[in-house]
Design a protein around this motif. Structure first.
Motif, PDB file in Angstrom:
ATOM      1  N   HIS A  70       0.849  -1.199   0.000  1.00 62.57           N
ATOM      2  CA  HIS A  70       0.000   0.000   0.000  1.00 62.57           C
ATOM      3  C   HIS A  70       0.881   1.243   0.000  1.00 62.57           C
ATOM      4  CE1 HIS A  70       0.435   1.195   4.303  1.00 62.57           C
ATOM      5  NE2 HIS A  70       0.456  -0.093   4.577  1.00 62.57           N
ATOM      6  N   ASP A  89       6.237   1.755   7.322  1.00 60.14           N
ATOM      7  CA  ASP A  89       4.875   1.322   6.999  1.00 60.14           C
ATOM      8  C   ASP A  89       4.316   2.128   5.835  1.00 60.14           C
ATOM      9  OD1 ASP A  89       2.370   0.142   7.090  1.00 60.14           O
ATOM     10  OD2 ASP A  89       1.705   1.308   8.811  1.00 60.14           O
ATOM     11  N   MET A  90       4.438   1.697   4.577  1.00 62.31           N
ATOM     12  CA  MET A  90       5.305   0.608   4.167  1.00 62.31           C
ATOM     13  C   MET A  90       5.957   0.930   2.831  1.00 62.31           C
ATOM     14  SD  MET A  90       2.575  -2.302   2.817  1.00 62.31           S
ATOM     15  CE  MET A  90       3.832  -3.113   1.856  1.00 62.31           C
ATOM     16  N   GLU A 126      -5.113   1.149   2.235  1.00 59.99           N
ATOM     17  CA  GLU A 126      -5.001   0.152   3.302  1.00 59.99           C
ATOM     18  C   GLU A 126      -5.185   0.777   4.679  1.00 59.99           C
ATOM     19  OE1 GLU A 126      -3.177  -2.300   6.438  1.00 59.99           O
ATOM     20  OE2 GLU A 126      -2.585  -0.295   5.785  1.00 59.99           O
ATOM     21  N   GLU A 127      -4.657   1.983   4.871  1.00 60.60           N
ATOM     22  CA  GLU A 127      -4.706   2.601   6.195  1.00 60.60           C
ATOM     23  C   GLU A 127      -6.124   3.000   6.620  1.00 60.60           C
ATOM     24  OE1 GLU A 127      -2.438   2.395   8.182  1.00 60.60           O
ATOM     25  OE2 GLU A 127      -0.487   2.477   7.215  1.00 60.60           O
ATOM     26  N   ALA A 181       1.597  -9.779   2.029  1.00 62.52           N
ATOM     27  CA  ALA A 181       1.505  -8.331   2.193  1.00 62.52           C
ATOM     28  C   ALA A 181       2.828  -7.865   2.789  1.00 62.52           C
ATOM     29  CB  ALA A 181       0.341  -7.954   3.110  1.00 62.52           C
ATOM     30  N   GLU A 193       3.842  -5.765   4.689  1.00 61.63           N
ATOM     31  CA  GLU A 193       3.793  -4.971   5.923  1.00 61.63           C
ATOM     32  C   GLU A 193       5.076  -5.183   6.735  1.00 61.63           C
ATOM     33  OE1 GLU A 193       1.612  -2.812   6.718  1.00 61.63           O
ATOM     34  OE2 GLU A 193      -0.147  -3.274   5.493  1.00 61.63           O
ATOM     35  N   THR A 215       7.485  -6.341   9.308  1.00 65.93           N
ATOM     36  CA  THR A 215       7.467  -7.423  10.298  1.00 65.93           C
ATOM     37  C   THR A 215       8.851  -7.729  10.854  1.00 65.93           C
ATOM     38  OG1 THR A 215       7.802  -9.171   8.654  1.00 65.93           O
ATOM     39  CG2 THR A 215       5.512  -8.494   9.080  1.00 65.93           C
ATOM     40  N   GLU A 244      -0.583 -10.564  15.302  1.00 63.89           N
ATOM     41  CA  GLU A 244      -0.581  -9.104  15.419  1.00 63.89           C
ATOM     42  C   GLU A 244      -1.941  -8.609  15.920  1.00 63.89           C
ATOM     43  OE1 GLU A 244       0.760  -6.362  16.275  1.00 63.89           O
ATOM     44  OE2 GLU A 244       2.327  -6.679  14.762  1.00 63.89           O
ATOM     45  N   SER A 248      -4.481  -5.882   8.580  1.00 69.02           N
ATOM     46  CA  SER A 248      -3.797  -5.612   7.319  1.00 69.02           C
ATOM     47  C   SER A 248      -4.665  -6.143   6.183  1.00 69.02           C
ATOM     48  CB  SER A 248      -2.419  -6.281   7.273  1.00 69.02           C
ATOM     49  OG  SER A 248      -2.556  -7.679   7.033  1.00 69.02           O
ATOM     50  N   CYS A 291       1.872 -11.623   6.391  1.00 68.53           N
ATOM     51  CA  CYS A 291       2.601 -10.363   6.296  1.00 68.53           C
ATOM     52  C   CYS A 291       4.076 -10.686   6.528  1.00 68.53           C
ATOM     53  CB  CYS A 291       2.108  -9.359   7.330  1.00 68.53           C
ATOM     54  SG  CYS A 291       0.404  -8.826   7.090  1.00 68.53           S
ATOM     55  N   MET A 324       5.849   2.298  13.689  1.00 68.10           N
ATOM     56  CA  MET A 324       4.890   2.666  12.651  1.00 68.10           C
ATOM     57  C   MET A 324       3.821   3.601  13.222  1.00 68.10           C
ATOM     58  SD  MET A 324       2.574  -0.785  12.171  1.00 68.10           S
ATOM     59  CE  MET A 324       3.959  -1.851  11.834  1.00 68.10           C
TER      60      MET A 324
END
Length: 357
Positions: free
Chosen positions: A70, A97-98, A131-132, A154, A156, A158, A305, A309, A323, A331
């Motif tokens: 995203h 992020d990200m 996405e957010e 994804a 994201e 991690t 998590e 996401s 992810c 983030m």
């Protein structure tokens, strides 16, 4: 440009989710950087004014591997859109992020374009812009449109560990009614604040606020709304609750609790988003961890998590999704940063991983 320079360029675009113009400017910048597709396929997707773009090595919408990044970010101070290097750390909004992972995915598309068509793996790389704010006009729409595969990642952040589960989002507003009147004569009123306080006490007894990370459903009151003055008992009051549910806790079970705690009230569901879960023993997950261990000498951790996401939209459709992304910290915070050297590591690992499809 290097991966670091690509990340910095993306970060300089203030693509806050609510700003469609800047989000689409970031998307167009990605498209412009890729240039000649050399036989790759490009799918442009738009839903309710929200644009996404997908690059694929096959003409079909389904592929072996789906990568998703995203380009939108959460709000930030203006100075956070000027990337700053502090040693090995790249500071600024979106670094972690990200947009770091997005830059890697951009480079992967360029890498695929440079390969001979017969050598290209069966991969699609997606760039979305919402996405957010829930992904409801991007990833959530891409899945039923057929942009799916055998395995989805994804990107994201991690820290190169593998997130296999995340809580679902369940936002509700409880609306309570009463009989208004002068606050000096409460015996002539029916104060909805009393029902609210009793229900809230039961809610917090059933879902106590944890003092440390814990894998269970949480229900956090986030606001009380009442149109009234100091000397007037309101006729209506509303309570906003942010509920994050673990995959094994259903919406029906939560709804039953709320109806018990706040009897006779109207419960408005503001958002109901899937939880994310894939079995970490899934063969694709195991192979991904094996590959990373072989390359780096240490095995990534599988973890769960607390926030959502876009991966949840694929697991809800029965497609294994995780992810997995670069390293950094903080983030959404003012001190967000990316470990710059993790970009090269992530690019190397993902390049190897793509060859399996």
């Amino acid at each position: 440009m290097s991966l670091l320079e690509l990340t910095q360029q993306l970060m300089s675009i203030p693509s806050i989710s609510s700003n469609r113009e800047e989000c689409h400017r970031a998307l167009d910048w990605v498209i412009g950087q890729i240039g000649d597709l050399r036989g790759l396929y490009r799918h442009d997707f738009e839903y309710q004014g929200f644009r996404s773009v997908i690059f694929s090595t096959r003409p079909e919408r389904r592929s072996g591997l789906v990568l998703n990044a995203h380009l939108d970010v959460v709000p930030a101070h203006s100075h956070q859109f000027t990337p700053e290097m502090r040693g090995n750390q790249l500071w600024g909004r979106g670094s972690y992020d990200m947009k770091g992972a997005a830059a890697v995915y951009l480079q992967l598309v360029k890498d695929l374009a440079a390969q001979n068509p017969e050598d290209r793996p069966n991969v699609q790389i997606q760039f979305v812009t919402d996405e957010e704010i829930g992904g409801h006009r991007g990833a959530e729409r891409l899945v039923p449109e057929g942009f799916v595969g055998d395995f989805m990642i994804a990107g994201e952040p991690t820290n190169l560990n593998i997130c296999y589960a995340a809580k679902g989002v369940y936002w509700v507003t409880v609306h309570l009614s009463g009989s208004p009147g002068h606050a000096a004569m409460p015996w002539q009123t029916q104060n909805p604040m009393g029902d609210l306080s009793r229900g809230l006490a039961r809610l917090l007894e059933q879902y106590p606020a944890p003092s440390e990370p814990v894998w269970r459903t949480t229900a956090t009151p986030t606001g009380i709304l009442a149109e009234s003055s100091h000397n007037r008992v309101p006729d209506k009051v509303s309570l906003k609750i942010d509920i994050r549910r673990v995959p094994e806790h259903t919406q029906d079970e939560i709804q039953a609790d709320l109806q018990e705690f706040f009897p006779g009230t109207r419960i408005e569901v503001v958002q109901d988003s899937y939880a994310h879960y894939v079995d970490p023993a899934n063969p694709w997950c195991v192979q991904l961890a094996d590959m990373q261990q072989q390359q780096l000498g240490s095995r990534p951790q599988f973890y769960r998590e607390h926030f959502a996401s876009d991966a949840r939209y694929w697991t809800n459709a029965g497609i294994p999704a995780v992810c997995w992304g670069p390293s950094g910290a903080n983030m959404h915070a003012d001190n967000e940063y990316l470990e710059a050297d993790s970009l090269e590591t992530y690019h190397r690992l993902m390049s190897l991983w793509m060859t399996r499809f």
